[in-house]
Write a protein that holds these residues in place. Sequence first.
Motif, short mmCIF file in Angstrom:
data_model
loop_
_atom_site.label_atom_id
_atom_site.label_comp_id
_atom_site.label_asym_id
_atom_site.label_seq_id
_atom_site.Cartn_x
_atom_site.Cartn_y
_atom_site.Cartn_z
N GLY A 1 41.84 28.21 98.07
CA GLY A 1 42.77 28.35 96.96
C GLY A 1 41.80 28.51 95.59
O GLY A 1 42.33 29.30 94.72
N LEU A 2 40.92 27.61 95.37
CA LEU A 2 39.85 27.85 94.24
C LEU A 2 39.46 29.29 94.02
O LEU A 2 39.43 29.84 92.89
N ILE A 3 39.02 29.65 95.11
CA ILE A 3 38.37 31.20 95.26
C ILE A 3 39.27 32.16 94.79
O ILE A 3 39.20 33.01 94.11
N ASP A 4 40.63 32.07 95.15
CA ASP A 4 41.62 32.82 94.65
C ASP A 4 41.89 32.88 93.31
O ASP A 4 42.47 33.90 92.81
N ASN A 5 41.91 31.67 92.53
CA ASN A 5 42.34 31.42 91.23
C ASN A 5 41.33 31.55 90.34
O ASN A 5 41.62 31.51 89.15
N VAL A 6 40.16 31.31 90.79
CA VAL A 6 38.84 31.11 89.58
C VAL A 6 38.51 32.37 89.25
O VAL A 6 38.34 33.30 90.12
#
Length: 655
Positions: free
Chosen positions: A269-274
């Motif tokens: 999720g972080l990879i998708d949003n950062v």
Amino acid sequence: MTWHLSIDIETYSSIDIKKAGLYRYVQSPDFEILLFAYSWDGGPTRIVDLTQGEVIPGEVIRALNDKEVIKHAYNAAFEWYCLNKFWPSPVEHWRCTQIHGLYCGYPAGLGKVGEALGLPQDKKKMGVGGALIRTFCVPIKKPAKSTGFRKRTLPHHEPEKWELFKQYCMGDVVAEVEILRRLSVFPVPEQEWDLWFLDQRINARGIACDLQLVDGALAVDQQITAELMQEAIQISGLDNPKSVSQLKKWISKEIGEEVEDLRKDTVSGLIDNVEEGRAKRVLEIRRELSKTSTKKYVAMETVACEDGRVRGLLQFYGANRTGRWAGRLVQVHNLTKNKMELDLLQYARQLVQDKQVNLLKLMFGNVPDTLSQLIRTAFVAPDGKKLHIADFSAIEARVIAWLAGEQWRLDVFATHGKIYEASASAMFGIPLEQVDKDLRQRGKVSELALGYQGASGALIAMGALDMGLEEDELPEIVTRWRNANRRIVDLWFGFEKAALSVMETGQPVGVRGIIFARESHHGNGLDFFTVQLPSGRKLYYVEPRLAQNDFGKQALHYMGPDQKTGKWSLISTYGGKLVENIVQAIARDCLAVSLVRVEQAGFDTVLHVHDEIGIESAYPEDLEKVLDLMAVPVPWAPGLPLKAAGFTTDFYMKD
């Protein structure tokens, strides 16, 4: 007249049995039997100390190969295989008390089943047993000057402990005999013993392993891991980028918000949003490192015998509630799926075998993911043969339709078999040919999540939101699926009502060919809620009782191993869960019938996973023969439409 001989042995080998498995353990040149304890027909227990020059009596040696003498042991696969190294003893002459306990719903492990049965303290395993086994049965890990740098402990080194070890070995026989006595009033059906014999033959046969691929994968992984770690250190400045606490703190500071954990879904999720930058790259490295599946490659290398075959991958009756097999050692039941096309898969295998790290990076980018996809391909056909893989098609969906009498579903399986499309058609009231990709997704997720009384939460757990569905539309999907499958819904409530009735009245109840009953033997202190399946096999629920569940409803409760902790605990159940247990148990029995048929037809089964059978063969036409055998109607399941699909390959994979 049939005699019964209960046996327990203690052994030594330099191979770690927990990591390498029984077969490699016994095949070690330094393997030896230290102690042999036995009891005739539950009589006095005797022990033979083979380390002191004592010999096993001739009548016992003769009994090992005498079909009139049934040999019993707890985890008898161990005693059977160990003793066969020196004295032939056909597996058909043996019975396993551990399997008997598992069949009756108890946990694995002599101590655990003894405790669950309430055995008196003197009949349980002595608490020092584990320490004594570590003392006498395994090499000394760090030889010390104080003990003359000896590599193992012999009886004369620790005479008092050795005498205690002999008592411990005899105690195991006493416990096994008592467990057998108590469970004997609830016998294991002969068909299950026949299946256990077959299981021993399949496990002993093993499957060939490509050790060049395994060696290459471990070398590639070591290099890639070192490179990724170095990159993460350079970017973050951390001493140990694998440290969760260090990495959480660094990423939180880098992105300006608190990161609570670094679980797989959180990282994705972080990879998708950062935004692109240092934090994103470090998170990508974290994900790549977590995908590295060296544990299974290490397990293969450790388990492989001298002939390059891996043995002992399957545990008979390993799934406590359904009787399905469980994976052991390499854990074949949870291998990563390969998503590459066949030619790419073959090319990736070659590059890994040749340890071509740079080419792997160039061609496949994410090397850890590539290694993960190649795990199952390490199981191979030996020279001159192929692997034929045959898999039941939608077996649970077929079984639940047959069990519930959901005719429209049976018609689908009898014709085109497109259950996802047909489910969407029934749910949304449109012709099959008008079901588009979006509606098929709804049909698919509903089929996977809702058959066992699941609702919105089950849809989410099955990935409904990841498929693009909105959370507020999930209740309507649940309602539509249940309206289209009223007979399956009736089955949930019919089974639940039957269970409550049995517990309230003590009288058996039959629903759709399934017989629910209460069976007790007060002399042995045993009490079960039982479910008789169409095959004749029974499911056992230990110490049943009625109590309020978490929703304040009256429900069936029983004792069993907790799925998360493994502890012997009180578990509640309900209609949908009973349906799930029974459907999966019937599917398991269908697989069992096929395994027997395949073996009787002369084929060599080397692996079976879930509802899939793998055989080794030199003949291409054998695949069709196996598929035909799996589609033959099962005598105890008239009208159940079985079908299998398969492929031929040089290495194991997902087609």
